[in-house]
Design an enzyme around this catalytic site. Structure first.
Site, PDB file in Angstrom:
ATOM      1  N   SER A 141       0.868  -1.191   0.000  1.00  0.00           N
ATOM      2  CA  SER A 141       0.000   0.000   0.000  1.00  0.00           C
ATOM      3  C   SER A 141       0.894   1.228   0.000  1.00  0.00           C
ATOM      4  O   SER A 141       1.997   1.194   0.574  1.00  0.00           O
ATOM      5  CB  SER A 141      -0.872   0.004   1.261  1.00  0.00           C
ATOM      6  OG  SER A 141      -1.456   1.279   1.442  1.00  0.00           O
ATOM      7  N   TYR A 154      -0.180  -1.159  10.300  1.00  0.00           N
ATOM      8  CA  TYR A 154      -0.438  -1.375   8.874  1.00  0.00           C
ATOM      9  C   TYR A 154       0.722  -0.851   8.024  1.00  0.00           C
ATOM     10  O   TYR A 154       1.199  -1.532   7.109  1.00  0.00           O
ATOM     11  CB  TYR A 154      -1.747  -0.664   8.517  1.00  0.00           C
ATOM     12  CG  TYR A 154      -2.208  -0.824   7.093  1.00  0.00           C
ATOM     13  CD1 TYR A 154      -2.750  -2.029   6.634  1.00  0.00           C
ATOM     14  CD2 TYR A 154      -2.132   0.232   6.175  1.00  0.00           C
ATOM     15  CE1 TYR A 154      -3.196  -2.166   5.322  1.00  0.00           C
ATOM     16  CE2 TYR A 154      -2.577   0.106   4.876  1.00  0.00           C
ATOM     17  CZ  TYR A 154      -3.106  -1.090   4.451  1.00  0.00           C
ATOM     18  OH  TYR A 154      -3.550  -1.222   3.154  1.00  0.00           O
TER      19      TYR A 154
HETATM   20  P1  NAD Z   1     -10.585  -5.808   1.158  1.00  0.00           P
HETATM   21  O1  NAD Z   1     -10.579  -5.585   2.635  1.00  0.00           O
HETATM   22  O2  NAD Z   1     -11.866  -5.624   0.428  1.00  0.00           O
HETATM   23  O3  NAD Z   1     -10.041  -7.253   0.815  1.00  0.00           O
HETATM   24  C1  NAD Z   1      -9.075  -7.919   1.592  1.00  0.00           C
HETATM   25  C2  NAD Z   1      -9.579  -9.307   1.796  1.00  0.00           C
HETATM   26  O4  NAD Z   1      -8.676 -10.039   2.638  1.00  0.00           O
HETATM   27  C3  NAD Z   1     -10.945  -9.320   2.490  1.00  0.00           C
HETATM   28  O5  NAD Z   1     -11.807 -10.123   1.744  1.00  0.00           O
HETATM   29  C4  NAD Z   1     -10.661  -9.924   3.839  1.00  0.00           C
HETATM   30  O6  NAD Z   1     -11.727 -10.658   4.341  1.00  0.00           O
HETATM   31  C5  NAD Z   1      -9.470 -10.826   3.510  1.00  0.00           C
HETATM   32  N1  NAD Z   1      -8.745 -11.214   4.706  1.00  0.00           N
HETATM   33  C6  NAD Z   1      -8.491 -10.486   5.811  1.00  0.00           C
HETATM   34  N2  NAD Z   1      -7.847 -11.214   6.725  1.00  0.00           N
HETATM   35  C7  NAD Z   1      -7.658 -12.445   6.186  1.00  0.00           C
HETATM   36  C8  NAD Z   1      -7.053 -13.637   6.638  1.00  0.00           C
HETATM   37  N3  NAD Z   1      -6.493 -13.721   7.846  1.00  0.00           N
HETATM   38  N4  NAD Z   1      -7.048 -14.709   5.809  1.00  0.00           N
HETATM   39  C9  NAD Z   1      -7.603 -14.636   4.597  1.00  0.00           C
HETATM   40  N5  NAD Z   1      -8.209 -13.530   4.098  1.00  0.00           N
HETATM   41  C10 NAD Z   1      -8.240 -12.448   4.896  1.00  0.00           C
HETATM   42  O7  NAD Z   1      -9.438  -4.907   0.548  1.00  0.00           O
HETATM   43  P2  NAD Z   1      -9.162  -4.484  -0.955  1.00  0.00           P
HETATM   44  O8  NAD Z   1      -9.546  -3.079  -1.061  1.00  0.00           O
HETATM   45  O9  NAD Z   1      -9.726  -5.447  -1.918  1.00  0.00           O
HETATM   46  O10 NAD Z   1      -7.570  -4.553  -0.960  1.00  0.00           O
HETATM   47  C11 NAD Z   1      -6.848  -5.549  -1.666  1.00  0.00           C
HETATM   48  C12 NAD Z   1      -5.358  -5.380  -1.373  1.00  0.00           C
HETATM   49  O11 NAD Z   1      -4.936  -4.060  -1.738  1.00  0.00           O
HETATM   50  C13 NAD Z   1      -5.025  -5.523   0.118  1.00  0.00           C
HETATM   51  O12 NAD Z   1      -3.759  -6.130   0.250  1.00  0.00           O
HETATM   52  C14 NAD Z   1      -4.994  -4.082   0.601  1.00  0.00           C
HETATM   53  O13 NAD Z   1      -4.224  -3.901   1.759  1.00  0.00           O
HETATM   54  C15 NAD Z   1      -4.388  -3.400  -0.610  1.00  0.00           C
HETATM   55  N6  NAD Z   1      -4.723  -1.975  -0.672  1.00  0.00           N
HETATM   56  C16 NAD Z   1      -6.027  -1.560  -0.765  1.00  0.00           C
HETATM   57  C17 NAD Z   1      -6.311  -0.188  -0.842  1.00  0.00           C
HETATM   58  C18 NAD Z   1      -7.738   0.327  -0.985  1.00  0.00           C
HETATM   59  O14 NAD Z   1      -7.931   1.544  -1.112  1.00  0.00           O
HETATM   60  N7  NAD Z   1      -8.755  -0.506  -0.983  1.00  0.00           N
HETATM   61  C19 NAD Z   1      -5.269   0.729  -0.804  1.00  0.00           C
HETATM   62  C20 NAD Z   1      -3.957   0.259  -0.691  1.00  0.00           C
HETATM   63  C21 NAD Z   1      -3.697  -1.099  -0.642  1.00  0.00           C
END
Ligand code: NAD
Length: 259
Positions: A141, A154
């Site tokens: 991120s 985080y």
């Molecule tokens: P999201 O929260 O919708 O998806 C993350 C998924 O991981 C969720 O479905 C959650 O249930 C699952 N998860 C959490 N803990 C878990 C565990 N212990 N075992 C298995 N699954 C688990 O987030 P997203 O927006 O789809 O983000 C996808 C990726 O991009 C992530 O790595 C996130 O950190 C990164 N990211 C997202 C953003 C954003 O704006 N959404 C920004 C920067 C980085």
């Protein structure tokens, strides 16, 4: 023939947001996909949207047993793993460092960093090293480049993923395995829209005003979509990315520009 015909991929965190979108895009280009997350009903829905080329499995990426079972699901059905998308993550609970709890810290590092290690280790041992081929993608991120207040857990986990990526790439490179890291900024997901709605209400702004404030620091003045981020993941996992390894690549509409 799609870019991923005859390829087998695992996508963790495939229940909400980017994960199910990326899994579907991989399958649309020919991949067989294991979709994994903790909530089985959601990954079953993601798998159903894909059809016969997907298998759903409940897996917590912090559990060695679950991760082994997740990789088993790919091995027993399709006999190999070509692509590991370490997408699962949790933002943890917002806390200043003086309020930080060991539980919040360990839980977030456990999911966001240790989970990627466990999944990478398992696919390397079970398939990629022996087959001398594979692509591992970690999801960091832009927060990992910033001093985001109340997010020490985080930020630390996401920054560490970039270093972890370099070691995996360096160690596994001579086995024909590549490892790269995607560094998204804001992705237009339900989670983010809900968050912006909540902040807008707190500040007395409309949603559109809050969105405008949020994208102010980006060159393109907008959020990425899940598809925008998945497009980079698919490129890196494909043969077109065959000479790219150990890299962290930012997709954030031109916000932080770290290089
Ligand atoms: P999201 O929260 O919708 O998806 C993350 C998924 O991981 C969720 O479905 C959650 O249930 C699952 N998860 C959490 N803990 C878990 C565990 N212990 N075992 C298995 N699954 C688990 O987030 P997203 O927006 O789809 O983000 C996808 C990726 O991009 C992530 O790595 C996130 O950190 C990164 N990211 C997202 C953003 C954003 O704006 N959404 C920004 C920067 C980085």
């Amino acid at each position: 023939m799609g870019r991923f015909t005859d390829k087998v991929a695992i996508v963790t965190g495939a229940s909400t947001g980017l994960g199910p979108v990326m899994a579907k895009m991989l399958a649309d280009e020919g991949a067989k996909v294991v979709v994994a997350a903790r909530r089985l009903e959601l990954v079953e829905k993601a798998a159903a949207a894909i059809g016969d080329n997907a298998v759903a499995i409940r897996a917590d990426v912090t559990s060695e047993e679950d991760v082994a079972a997740m990789v088993d699901a790919a091995m027993s059905r399709w006999g190999k793993v070509d692509i590991m998308m370490n997408n699962a993550a949790s933002p943890g609970t917002d806390k200043y460092i003086w309020e930080q709890t060991l539980e919040n810290w360990n839980q977030t590092i456990g999911i966001d960093l240790t989970g990627a290690m466990l999944c990478s280790r398992e696919v390397l041992n079970r398939s990629m090293l022996e087959r001398r081929s594979g692509a591992i993608i970690n999801f960091s991120s832009t927060a990992g480049y910033k001093a985001v207040h109340r997010k020490s857990h985080y930020v630390s986990a996401k920054a560490a993923l970039r270093a972890f990526t370099k070691v995996v790439a360096s160690e596994a490179g001579s086995y024909g395995v590549r490892c790269n890291c995607i560094v998204p900024g804001a992705i237009d997901t339900e989670l983010l829209r809900n968050y912006i709605g909540r902040i807008a209400a707190e500040q007395g702004n409309t949603y559109d005003e809050q969105y405008a404030l949020n994208v102010e620091g980006t060159a393109l003045k907008k959020w990425s979509t899940a598809e925008d981020v998945a497009n980079l993941a698919l490129f890196l996992a494909s043969d077109a990315g065959k000479m790219i390894t150990g890299q962290s690549i930012v997709v954030d509409a031109g916000s932080i520009m770290p290089n």
